[in-house]
Design an enzyme around this catalytic site. Structure first.
Site, PDB file in Angstrom:
ATOM      1  N   HIS A   6      -7.858 -64.204-127.719  1.00  0.00           N
ATOM      2  CA  HIS A   6      -7.311 -65.398-127.061  1.00  0.00           C
ATOM      3  C   HIS A   6      -8.204 -66.609-127.323  1.00  0.00           C
ATOM      4  O   HIS A   6      -9.180 -66.847-126.622  1.00  0.00           O
ATOM      5  CB  HIS A   6      -7.202 -65.138-125.543  1.00  0.00           C
ATOM      6  CG  HIS A   6      -6.541 -66.250-124.784  1.00  0.00           C
ATOM      7  ND1 HIS A   6      -6.078 -66.091-123.503  1.00  0.00           N
ATOM      8  CD2 HIS A   6      -6.257 -67.533-125.094  1.00  0.00           C
ATOM      9  CE1 HIS A   6      -5.548 -67.226-123.068  1.00  0.00           C
ATOM     10  NE2 HIS A   6      -5.647 -68.115-124.024  1.00  0.00           N
ATOM     11  N   HIS A 171       2.323 -67.735-122.789  1.00  0.00           N
ATOM     12  CA  HIS A 171       1.326 -68.761-122.458  1.00  0.00           C
ATOM     13  C   HIS A 171       1.996 -70.044-121.979  1.00  0.00           C
ATOM     14  O   HIS A 171       2.860 -70.589-122.654  1.00  0.00           O
ATOM     15  CB  HIS A 171       0.470 -69.054-123.691  1.00  0.00           C
ATOM     16  CG  HIS A 171      -0.889 -69.582-123.349  1.00  0.00           C
ATOM     17  ND1 HIS A 171      -1.077 -70.687-122.563  1.00  0.00           N
ATOM     18  CD2 HIS A 171      -2.132 -69.129-123.660  1.00  0.00           C
ATOM     19  CE1 HIS A 171      -2.373 -70.906-122.410  1.00  0.00           C
ATOM     20  NE2 HIS A 171      -3.039 -69.970-123.059  1.00  0.00           N
ATOM     21  N   HIS A 217      -5.119 -64.517-119.500  1.00  0.00           N
ATOM     22  CA  HIS A 217      -5.900 -64.803-118.284  1.00  0.00           C
ATOM     23  C   HIS A 217      -5.898 -63.611-117.325  1.00  0.00           C
ATOM     24  O   HIS A 217      -5.666 -63.754-116.128  1.00  0.00           O
ATOM     25  CB  HIS A 217      -5.383 -66.066-117.581  1.00  0.00           C
ATOM     26  CG  HIS A 217      -5.034 -67.169-118.538  1.00  0.00           C
ATOM     27  ND1 HIS A 217      -3.743 -67.563-118.802  1.00  0.00           N
ATOM     28  CD2 HIS A 217      -5.811 -67.921-119.350  1.00  0.00           C
ATOM     29  CE1 HIS A 217      -3.739 -68.529-119.717  1.00  0.00           C
ATOM     30  NE2 HIS A 217      -4.983 -68.756-120.077  1.00  0.00           N
ATOM     31  N   GLU A 279     -11.084 -67.215-124.670  1.00  0.00           N
ATOM     32  CA  GLU A 279     -10.756 -68.648-124.789  1.00  0.00           C
ATOM     33  C   GLU A 279     -11.965 -69.444-125.269  1.00  0.00           C
ATOM     34  O   GLU A 279     -12.087 -70.632-124.967  1.00  0.00           O
ATOM     35  CB  GLU A 279     -10.266 -69.230-123.465  1.00  0.00           C
ATOM     36  CG  GLU A 279      -9.059 -68.537-122.877  1.00  0.00           C
ATOM     37  CD  GLU A 279      -8.720 -69.015-121.477  1.00  0.00           C
ATOM     38  OE1 GLU A 279      -7.894 -69.932-121.351  1.00  0.00           O
ATOM     39  OE2 GLU A 279      -9.302 -68.477-120.522  1.00  0.00           O
TER      40      GLU A 279
END
Ligand code: ZN
Length: 334
Positions: A6, A171, A217, A279
């Site tokens: 990600h 997303h 997430h 991320e």
């Protein structure tokens, strides 16, 4: 090997000519698509490659900046051009940095865009080498005026995603509502909504048994609310969260930012359904966690600190990602 499943090329998306093009496009001006030099593309990756090196992350699956997808704005035609511009930059960035990145695309979604058109984009960019696509379960900028994304109106998208073996990453993107800042609320609402809609969609995995979704997430509120969803699934006769997380269709990543919630994620979700993600340098660049004195988004630290054994960590760090994203192999050095 460590694969970060990600990432977003945020710095690349913030190139003034890229941002300027979108602004002009939305203002109705007919600009040519900007040509960003190889040097500028490579420079935009310096920081993230350096962080990956220091965190010993070998490869990252990278997509356009999520906030900037913003396909609730513009027309379907404008958004198709916008998606193509972003996807073109992503694949060039991956090619210019061999063996470090694999491309994940965006789609020109819009409430009025026929899903056949979105499916064609998946076909086109998969042929170019993309391994997965961000799919916004909202697509209306936080208004949530669309039908649940699992409906038959999106079947053309699901048909092509299953046929080409590319997972869809649920997303979220920009929010027009100031009560719902995108990184703090809208993305997590998209995670939660996406996950619960999958629990409610009785026919979806019967119709598409090999379709795969990644909920980013850490699955949104999943680590702490799975008990609630187990209860409501029984109450409403929906698929239970354990059923959909255990049947090879739905996966989550490790983008949670502290030891406690990482452990809760490992307790709630089968380990074969968890992919490492961080991320890296995207959501909160450089922000330091006072507990660890390291960047919050160095999620490697929380996985390393967990009680999982080495074999389980290896699954989360790479084996699961390679299984769930089979098209990534061509981008990863053996
Ligand atoms: Zn993201």
């Amino acid at each position: 090997m460590i694969i970060d499943s990600h990432q977003h090329f945020v710095r690349l998306a913030k190139h003034p000519e890229v941002e300027g093009f979108r602004q002009a496009q939305l203002a109705g001006k007919n600009l040519d698509v900007p040509k960003i030099s190889d040097a500028d593309v490579t420079k935009s990756l310096e920081q993230v490659v350096s962080l990956m090196d220091s965190r010993k992350i070998d490869v990252a699956f990278a997509s356009p900046r999520a906030k900037a997808m913003a396909t609730h704005e513009g027309t379907p035609e404008q958004n198709a051009i916008w998606a193509d511009l972003n996807n073109g930059l992503i694949i060039r960035a991956c090619q210019l940095t061999p063996s470090r990145f694999a491309p994940v695309g965006m789609l020109g979604q819009h409430p009025s865009c026929p899903s056949e058109q979105v499916a064609k984009q998946i076909e086109r960019w998969t042929k170019e080498g993309f391994i997965a696509f961000n799919f916004d379960p909202d697509g209306t900028g936080g208004r949530w005026q669309n039908q649940p994304f699992t409906g038959k109106h999106n079947y053309p998208v699901f048909e092509v995603a299953q046929a080409l073996d590319v997972p869809l990453v649920l997303h979220g993107s920009e929010s027009i509502n100031k009560n719902f800042p995108h990184t703090a609320v809208q993305y997590l609402v998209a995670d939660i909504t996406g996950f619960v809609q999958l629990m409610m969609a009785k026919d979806l995995f019967r119709d598409f048994p090999r379709l795969r979704f990644l909920i980013p997430h850490g699955g949104g509120a999943l680590p702490c609310q799975i008990g609630r969803w187990r209860a409501i699934a029984k109450y409403n006769s929906w698929a239970s969260p354990d059923e959909i997380l255990g049947n090879g269709n739905v996966f989550v990543d490790t983008c949670v930012y502290n030891d406690l919630n990482m452990q809760m994620l490992f307790d709630a979700v089968p380990l074969e359904s968890i992919l490492f993600g961080s991320e890296c340098d995207g959501a909160f660049p450089g922000v330091v966690n006072d507990e660890t004195h390291d960047h919050y988004d160095n999620t490697r630290r929380y996985v390393d600190d967990s009680k999982l054994n080495a074999a389980d960590k290896a699954r989360i760090y790479a084996a699961n990602a390679r299984r769930v994203y089979p098209r990534a192999s061509r981008w990863i050095q053996a």
